[in-house]
Design a protein around this motif. Structure first.
Motif, PDB file in Angstrom:
ATOM      1  N   LYS A  71      72.078  19.118   9.760  1.00  0.00           N
ATOM      2  CA  LYS A  71      71.084  19.201   8.687  1.00  0.00           C
ATOM      3  C   LYS A  71      69.810  19.873   9.173  1.00  0.00           C
ATOM      4  CE  LYS A  71      68.776  16.299   5.260  1.00  0.00           C
ATOM      5  NZ  LYS A  71      68.484  14.915   4.807  1.00  0.00           N
ATOM      6  N   ARG A  72      69.378  19.518  10.383  1.00  0.00           N
ATOM      7  CA  ARG A  72      68.154  20.087  10.944  1.00  0.00           C
ATOM      8  C   ARG A  72      68.281  21.599  11.142  1.00  0.00           C
ATOM      9  NH1 ARG A  72      67.723  17.469  15.831  1.00  0.00           N
ATOM     10  NH2 ARG A  72      68.001  19.312  17.126  1.00  0.00           N
ATOM     11  N   LEU A  73      69.425  22.011  11.686  1.00  0.00           N
ATOM     12  CA  LEU A  73      69.639  23.428  11.931  1.00  0.00           C
ATOM     13  C   LEU A  73      69.867  24.196  10.629  1.00  0.00           C
ATOM     14  CD1 LEU A  73      71.878  23.200  15.116  1.00  0.00           C
ATOM     15  CD2 LEU A  73      69.501  23.920  15.004  1.00  0.00           C
ATOM     16  N   ASP A  74      70.509  23.546   9.655  1.00  0.00           N
ATOM     17  CA  ASP A  74      70.703  24.164   8.339  1.00  0.00           C
ATOM     18  C   ASP A  74      69.367  24.511   7.694  1.00  0.00           C
ATOM     19  OD1 ASP A  74      73.429  24.298   8.245  1.00  0.00           O
ATOM     20  OD2 ASP A  74      73.696  22.364   7.231  1.00  0.00           O
ATOM     21  N   GLU A  75      68.403  23.626   7.867  1.00  0.00           N
ATOM     22  CA  GLU A  75      67.071  23.874   7.303  1.00  0.00           C
ATOM     23  C   GLU A  75      66.442  25.109   7.943  1.00  0.00           C
ATOM     24  OE1 GLU A  75      64.891  20.253   7.808  1.00  0.00           O
ATOM     25  OE2 GLU A  75      66.052  19.196   6.240  1.00  0.00           O
ATOM     26  N   GLN A  76      66.627  25.259   9.247  1.00  0.00           N
ATOM     27  CA  GLN A  76      66.108  26.450   9.933  1.00  0.00           C
ATOM     28  C   GLN A  76      66.768  27.722   9.409  1.00  0.00           C
ATOM     29  OE1 GLN A  76      65.793  26.441  14.203  1.00  0.00           O
ATOM     30  NE2 GLN A  76      65.446  24.239  14.290  1.00  0.00           N
ATOM     31  N   VAL A  77      68.077  27.631   9.164  1.00  0.00           N
ATOM     32  CA  VAL A  77      68.801  28.786   8.624  1.00  0.00           C
ATOM     33  C   VAL A  77      68.266  29.133   7.244  1.00  0.00           C
ATOM     34  CG1 VAL A  77      71.053  29.622   7.821  1.00  0.00           C
ATOM     35  CG2 VAL A  77      70.897  28.340   9.957  1.00  0.00           C
ATOM     36  N   ARG A  78      68.104  28.105   6.389  1.00  0.00           N
ATOM     37  CA  ARG A  78      67.629  28.331   5.014  1.00  0.00           C
ATOM     38  C   ARG A  78      66.214  28.909   4.999  1.00  0.00           C
ATOM     39  NH1 ARG A  78      70.290  23.576   3.702  1.00  0.00           N
ATOM     40  NH2 ARG A  78      68.387  22.370   3.898  1.00  0.00           N
ATOM     41  N   GLU A  79      65.381  28.434   5.933  1.00  0.00           N
ATOM     42  CA  GLU A  79      63.995  28.925   5.976  1.00  0.00           C
ATOM     43  C   GLU A  79      63.850  30.195   6.812  1.00  0.00           C
ATOM     44  OE1 GLU A  79      61.738  25.627   7.375  1.00  0.00           O
ATOM     45  OE2 GLU A  79      62.353  24.331   5.697  1.00  0.00           O
ATOM     46  N   ARG A  80      64.991  30.760   7.201  1.00  0.00           N
ATOM     47  CA  ARG A  80      65.055  32.030   7.954  1.00  0.00           C
ATOM     48  C   ARG A  80      64.250  31.964   9.253  1.00  0.00           C
ATOM     49  NH1 ARG A  80      65.442  36.588   3.196  1.00  0.00           N
ATOM     50  NH2 ARG A  80      67.333  35.732   2.294  1.00  0.00           N
ATOM     51  N   GLN A  81      64.337  30.805   9.918  1.00  0.00           N
ATOM     52  CA  GLN A  81      63.689  30.664  11.225  1.00  0.00           C
ATOM     53  C   GLN A  81      64.649  31.039  12.349  1.00  0.00           C
ATOM     54  OE1 GLN A  81      62.490  26.558  11.303  1.00  0.00           O
ATOM     55  NE2 GLN A  81      60.697  26.878  10.010  1.00  0.00           N
ATOM     56  N   LEU A  82      65.881  31.344  11.977  1.00  0.00           N
ATOM     57  CA  LEU A  82      66.893  31.688  12.977  1.00  0.00           C
ATOM     58  C   LEU A  82      66.926  33.200  13.156  1.00  0.00           C
ATOM     59  CD1 LEU A  82      69.131  30.234  14.656  1.00  0.00           C
ATOM     60  CD2 LEU A  82      70.712  30.834  12.835  1.00  0.00           C
ATOM     61  N   GLU A  83      66.641  33.647  14.372  1.00  0.00           N
ATOM     62  CA  GLU A  83      66.693  35.089  14.675  1.00  0.00           C
ATOM     63  C   GLU A  83      68.050  35.432  15.265  1.00  0.00           C
ATOM     64  OE1 GLU A  83      63.520  36.556  17.128  1.00  0.00           O
ATOM     65  OE2 GLU A  83      62.031  35.314  16.098  1.00  0.00           O
ATOM     66  N   LYS A  84      68.661  36.486  14.725  1.00  0.00           N
ATOM     67  CA  LYS A  84      69.987  36.895  15.203  1.00  0.00           C
ATOM     68  C   LYS A  84      69.906  38.322  15.735  1.00  0.00           C
ATOM     69  CE  LYS A  84      71.293  35.769  11.035  1.00  0.00           C
ATOM     70  NZ  LYS A  84      72.086  35.611   9.801  1.00  0.00           N
ATOM     71  N   GLU A  85      70.552  38.529  16.867  1.00  0.00           N
ATOM     72  CA  GLU A  85      70.573  39.878  17.457  1.00  0.00           C
ATOM     73  C   GLU A  85      72.025  40.238  17.785  1.00  0.00           C
ATOM     74  OE1 GLU A  85      69.239  41.927  21.645  1.00  0.00           O
ATOM     75  OE2 GLU A  85      67.829  40.505  20.725  1.00  0.00           O
ATOM     76  N   TYR A  86      72.467  41.365  17.249  1.00  0.00           N
ATOM     77  CA  TYR A  86      73.825  41.851  17.477  1.00  0.00           C
ATOM     78  C   TYR A  86      73.775  43.167  18.239  1.00  0.00           C
ATOM     79  CZ  TYR A  86      75.504  38.596  13.844  1.00  0.00           C
ATOM     80  OH  TYR A  86      75.809  37.483  13.116  1.00  0.00           O
ATOM     81  N   VAL A  87      74.908  43.517  18.832  1.00  0.00           N
ATOM     82  CA  VAL A  87      75.038  44.825  19.473  1.00  0.00           C
ATOM     83  C   VAL A  87      76.384  45.402  19.027  1.00  0.00           C
ATOM     84  CG1 VAL A  87      76.110  43.914  21.590  1.00  0.00           C
ATOM     85  CG2 VAL A  87      74.854  46.063  21.664  1.00  0.00           C
ATOM     86  N   CYS A  88      76.423  46.728  18.848  1.00  0.00           N
ATOM     87  CA  CYS A  88      77.671  47.360  18.402  1.00  0.00           C
ATOM     88  C   CYS A  88      77.749  48.779  18.974  1.00  0.00           C
ATOM     89  CB  CYS A  88      77.736  47.413  16.870  1.00  0.00           C
ATOM     90  SG  CYS A  88      76.388  48.319  16.116  1.00  0.00           S
ATOM     91  N   ARG A  89      78.964  49.344  18.913  1.00  0.00           N
ATOM     92  CA  ARG A  89      79.149  50.743  19.319  1.00  0.00           C
ATOM     93  C   ARG A  89      79.577  51.529  18.088  1.00  0.00           C
ATOM     94  NH1 ARG A  89      79.405  53.967  23.785  1.00  0.00           N
ATOM     95  NH2 ARG A  89      79.132  52.223  25.241  1.00  0.00           N
ATOM     96  N   VAL A  90      78.801  52.562  17.755  1.00  0.00           N
ATOM     97  CA  VAL A  90      79.022  53.295  16.509  1.00  0.00           C
ATOM     98  C   VAL A  90      79.380  54.753  16.767  1.00  0.00           C
ATOM     99  CG1 VAL A  90      77.384  51.779  15.318  1.00  0.00           C
ATOM    100  CG2 VAL A  90      76.590  53.988  16.195  1.00  0.00           C
ATOM    101  N   VAL A  91      79.916  55.376  15.735  1.00  0.00           N
ATOM    102  CA  VAL A  91      80.320  56.781  15.805  1.00  0.00           C
ATOM    103  C   VAL A  91      79.076  57.675  15.835  1.00  0.00           C
ATOM    104  CG1 VAL A  91      81.447  58.630  14.487  1.00  0.00           C
ATOM    105  CG2 VAL A  91      82.479  56.348  14.578  1.00  0.00           C
ATOM    106  N   GLY A  92      79.086  58.685  16.703  1.00  0.00           N
ATOM    107  CA  GLY A  92      78.049  59.723  16.697  1.00  0.00           C
ATOM    108  C   GLY A  92      76.747  59.340  17.387  1.00  0.00           C
ATOM    109  N   GLU A  93      75.768  60.217  17.253  1.00  0.00           N
ATOM    110  CA  GLU A  93      74.448  60.044  17.883  1.00  0.00           C
ATOM    111  C   GLU A  93      73.509  59.367  16.898  1.00  0.00           C
ATOM    112  OE1 GLU A  93      71.025  62.603  20.289  1.00  0.00           O
ATOM    113  OE2 GLU A  93      72.683  63.651  19.314  1.00  0.00           O
TER     114      GLU A  93
END
Length: 395
Positions: free
Chosen positions: A116-138
């Motif tokens: 419940k505590r963490l859900d509230e953080q998600v709902r209030e957008r306090q959770l920062e997410k960082e992804y990495v990917c490999r894409v086509v081209g420059e």
């Protein structure tokens, strides 16, 4: 049709007695059981690495190709099942999800209070997410912000696209490296729509290198760049399915020939009354989108809009023979109780048992999108940079 076949084969049991009359009316405390078996799509053999475990949370590095929880055709080959079976971690609470083909940091709460505590953080957008990917081209060197709205085309296949009628989104992209052919890009999603990063990268003309949906020829010569598709939603889905069919890779989409056959049969007959909503085996979409995703219009002509239909049989052919032959008709253990069939035995009521498929290579089960870091008000969890994201990596 399936349940008529199952009853004649002795698999449908009411209070442990075989059901012969499907018009029977159930009473309070009646116990109805139907024995089935499943064919799960293949997943990678890469183990689930536990990054952090304490009294409150379990944080893992999820491999690509594994769904987070049982849904669609997946039951045992899921993060939740594997953590329970191999690490004795039970009753975990899902805080957030990753797409099946996405790898990386995944958090579970151990108690309802923590959840419940963490859900509230998600709902209030306090959770920062960082992804990495490999894409086509420059990919451009400067920071790129994409705010195109996203609409769900099909829940069954799990396909979305940019559309003015979609939900508002925002993703920030920053290039990390370029090797002359492909770029490694850091992604910071500010909203959490289904396939948000993948759809935005496709729109920008830099789809993920091995994305089995958004980097396919079915989208046209531009592969969906700038939202140019030149196909109706139905034509797009049909083209995507046919492209994977030709490569024998329907499992990558999480669908099977049985799904397609049962939909085709319903359309050909012009009547799906034998397969009512309540008789569908799995009315949950494989990708399990978040609740805020827009529902498709009910009259959308989507050849895959129905989830797996529980109607594998065209007719009742040979059902009387099956009924007489216990070795074929009943899934029995030695003690006579209905249960699992022995390994390698084929089920005469199952379409999938009749199909032989090649095993996918490990490479086909990996997509170059990885959740690298999750940060909240009082925590930060990171995983290692995947091999394919290193600057000197080559295909």
């Amino acid at each position: 049709a399936y349940y008529r076949a199952a009853a004649r084969a002795g698999r449908l049991r009411l209070n442990e007695e075989p059901v012969r009359d499907l018009d029977i009316v159930l009473k309070n405390n009646d116990f109805l059981r139907n024995t089935v078996h499943r064919h799960e799509p293949p997943v990678t053999a890469q183990p689930i690495q536990i990054l952090v475990e304490n009294d409150e949370v379990v944080v893992v590095d999820k491999p690509s190709s594994l769904p987070v929880h049982p849904c669609g055709r997946f039951r045992h080959n899921t993060v939740i099942f594997i953590l329970g079976k191999e690490h004795d971690l039970k009753e975990l609470h899902t805080i957030h999800r990753l797409d099946r083909m996405t790898s990386g940091v995944l958090m579970f709460a151990k108690t309802a209070e923590v959840s419940k505590r963490l859900d509230e953080q998600v709902r209030e957008r306090q959770l920062e997410k960082e992804y990495v990917c490999r894409v086509v081209g420059e990919f451009p060197e400067h920071e790129v912000v994409c705010e195109e709205p996203i609409l769900v085309v099909s829940y069954k296949v799990g396909v979305c696209r940019v559309d003015p009628k979609g939900k508002c989104c925002k993703t920030i992209f920053q290039r990390l490296s370029y090797n002359g052919k492909t770029s490694v890009v850091k992604c910071l999603p500010r909203t959490g729509r289904t396939h948000q990063i993948r759809v935005h990268l496709q729109y920008l003309g830099h789809p993920i290198v091995n994305d089995p949906i958004y980097n396919m020829e079915a989208w046209g010569p531009e592969r969906g760049r700038g939202g140019k598709i030149d196909k109706t939603d139905e034509e797009l889905l049909k083209a995507l399915v046919e492209e994977h069919r030709s490569k024998q890779s329907l499992d990558i989409l999480g669908i099977s020939e049985e799904d397609l056959n049962s939909n085709a049969e319903n359309k050909d007959s012009g009547n799906s009354s034998d397969c009512p909503e309540s008789a569908r085996a799995d009315p949950v979409r494989e990708d399990c989108p978040a609740k805020d995703t827009k529902e498709p219009e009910p009259d959308t002509k989507d050849l895959l809009r129905n989830d797996i239909a529980a109607c594998p049989l065209n007719s009742d052919t040979n059902l009387e023979t099956l009924e007489k032959n216990k070795d074929l008709s009943l899934c029995e253990n030695r003690d006579g109780q209905t249960g699992e069939k022995s390994s390698g035995e084929k089920d005469p009521l199952c379409v999938e048992c009749k199909i032989s498929r090649r095993d996918p290579s490990p490479k086909e089960l990996v997509m170059y999108l990885h959740a690298l870091r999750y940060k909240g008000a009082e925590f930060e969890y990171c995983s290692k940079m995947p091999e394919w994201a290193l600057e000197d990596w080559e295909e």
